[in-house]
Design an enzyme around this catalytic site. Structure first.
Site: not given
Length: 419
Positions: A131, A378, A206, A231-232
C-alpha cells in the site's frame, strides 16, 4: 449458463450456508437491507453493540462523569486493554499489542525501533506492491536513519537476501504486507519471517488486510513487529485506531521515536526528562481519541466465542464459491486474486479494462465493492456477515452489468477524486 447449472449453483449456495451456519454472525451486525456489502476490506460493517457503547461513552462517561472517567471508566488503560482484547485474533499473548494512532504512525514507530535494534543494518527490504502509505513511510524512515530501500516481491525475498549478503550488505528489516491490497494475494508469513531472521533482519508486518480475517499467529511464528488498522475486518468504524505489536523479547529494547507523555513511566509526575514506560505502554504517544477507541473495543465483541480459524474456513468457502460463480456466469473472466486457498486472502479481485464503471454499475444494483487503479474490481469478503447466497447475487449482478453494458454508462467515464 444452463438452467440446470443455475439450479446447481443455488443448491450449492444453500448447502454451503447450512454447513457454515455456526459462523454466520449477521445478527451481530446492523446491516442495511437489499445490499450485498463487499467492501469490508476497506470499511467494515457496523457491529450491533457499537451504537450503544458510543452513546454510553458520550452521555454517561463524558457527559455525566466528565474527567473522572479517566479513572472510573478506565479511559487511561484503554490502549493496552483493547490491545489485550485484540491480541487473541493476532495469535499474540497479552502485553504485546497497543491500540491507538494510525497505521502510518505505527509503522513509522516500528521501523524506527527496528533501526535502533539493528544499528549495523543499512538495508530495508520492502514489497513494491505494498500500500502506498507503507512505501512512503519506508522511504521517509530510510532517509532519516540512513538505510537503502531495496524492493522485491515476497516470493523473491530469499534470492534478494542472498544477493545482498554476497555484497556484504546488512539487512536491518524486511517489511511486508500479509495480504496484497489489490490482488488479495496472501503471502507466506512464517516462511518470510524465517528468511528475514536467517539474514539477521527483523520481520515487520502490515496486517491491515488480514487481522480479523486470517489466522496470523504472531507469537508462534516469531514475528518481531507488526501493525494494522482497526476499521477493515475488525469493524471498528471509519478512522478506527490502529494497533502495534511488539514481541515480548523486544519490549525492553523498543525505542519510541515519538515519545509523548502518555508513554512516560511516570506520566503524572510531569518530569522534564523522558523515561519510557515498562512494557508495550512505552509505544504510547499522546492522548488517544477515546470515542474511536471505545467504538473499536465494542466492535471486537463480534468475535466473542469465535475462533479466527473458523472465520477463515468460512472466508475460504465464500471466496472460492464467489470465484466459481463468476467463472460460470461470466466465462473468460480474468482474476487478479489467486485460485489456491493457501494463497488467497479474504477477497476476490477481477481484472477488467472498465473496472471503475463495473464497480459503479454494481453499486447501482446494490452490490458494493470497490475499484483499485488501474483495472481491478475488488470484492472484499468479510466472512462473518456474508453468505454464499449473497456471493451468487454478486456474481449474477456482475454478469448482468456486463451483458447489458451498464459499466459503459457515460456517467462513469470521469472518475471523481474519491473512489
Amino acid at each position: 449458463m444452463t438452467s440446470t447449472r443455475e439450479t446447481e449453483l443455488r443448491a450449492r449456495a444453500a448447502q454451503l450456508d447450512a454447513a457454515h451456519a455456526a459462523t454466520d454472525l449477521r445478527t451481530r451486525f446492523l446491516l442495511p437491507e437489499g445490499v450485498v456489502y463487499l467492501d469490508g476490506n476497506s470499511l467494515g460493517a457496523l457491529p450491533a453493540g457499537v451504537p450503544a457503547a458510543v452513546e454510553d461513552a458520550v452521555r454517561r462517561q463524558w457527559g455525566r462523569d466528565l474527567i473522572a472517567s479517566w479513572n472510573s471508566h478506565g479511559w487511561w488503560q484503554a490502549p493496552e486493554r483493547v490491545g489485550d482484547r485484540l491480541a487473541p485474533l493476532l495469535g499474540a499473548a497479552a502485553g504485546q499489542v497497543l491500540v491507538g494512532e494510525s497505521t502510518t504512525v505505527r509503522l513509522h514507530q516500528a521501523l524506527h525501533a527496528a533501526a535502533r535494534m539493528r544499528p549495523a543494518g543499512d538495508v530495508l527490504v520492502v514489497d513494491p506492491a505494498s500500500f502506498p502509505t507503507d512505501l512512503y513511510v519506508s522511504a521517509g524512515v530510510a532517509e532519516q536513519v540512513g538505510w537503502q530501500v531495496v524492493e522485491c516481491s515476497p516470493d523473491e525475498l530469499a534470492g534478494t537476501l542472498a544477493d545482498l549478503g554476497s555484497q556484504g550488505r546488512s539487512v536491518a528489516a524486511v517489511s511486508m504486507s500479509h495480504v496484497d491490497f489489490r490482488t488479495g494475494r496472501l503471502w507466506d508469513l512464517p516462511t518470510i519471517t524465517a528468511q528475514a531472521h536467517a539474514a539477521g533482519a527483523l520481520a515487520v508486518w502490515d496486517l491491515c488486510h488480514s487481522a480479523g480475517a486470517v489466522p496470523v499467529d504472531l507469537d508462534a511464528h516469531d514475528v518481531d513487529l507488526a501493525v494494522g488498522c482497526g476499521y477493515k475486518f475488525l469493524n471498528g468504524g471509519p478512522g478506527a485506531p490502529a494497533f502495534l505489536y511488539v514481541a515480548h523479547r523486544h519490549l525492553a529494547a523498543f525505542s519510541n521515536v515519538l515519545p509523548g507523555w502518555h508513554g512516560h513511566a511516570e506520566p503524572f509526575a510531569m518530569h522534564a526528562g523522558y523515561s519510557p514506560a515498562p512494557g508495550v505502554g512505552r509505544a504510547r504517544i499522546g492522548t488517544t481519541p477515546l470515542l474511536s477507541l471505545l467504538a473499536l473495543e465494542a466492535a471486537l465483541a463480534v468475535f466473542d466465542g469465535v475462533d479466527v480459524r473458523a472465520v477463515r474456513a468460512r472466508s475460504l468457502s465464500l471466496t472460492a464459491y464467489l470465484r466459481e460463480a463468476i467463472e460460470t456466469l461470466v466465462p473468460g473472466t480474468r482474476f487478479a486474486s489467486p485460485a489456491l486457498d493457501e494463497q488467497r486472502g479474504s477477497q476476490v479481485s477481477v481484472v477488467h479494462p472498465h473496472a471503475y464503471g463495473v464497480v459503479q454499475a454494481l453499486i447501482a444494483r446494490g452490490v458494493i465493492g470497490d475499484f483499485r487503479t488501474p483495472d481491478v474490481v475488488r470484492l472484499g469478503v468479510a466472512a462473518p456477515y456474508l453468505t454464499h447466497g449473497q456471493m451468487l447475487e454478486a456474481a449474477t449482478a456482475l454478469a448482468q452489468v456486463l451483458a447489458q453494458g451498464e459499466h459503459l454508462d457515460p456517467a462513469y467515464a470521469e472518475r471523481p477524486t474519491v473512489t
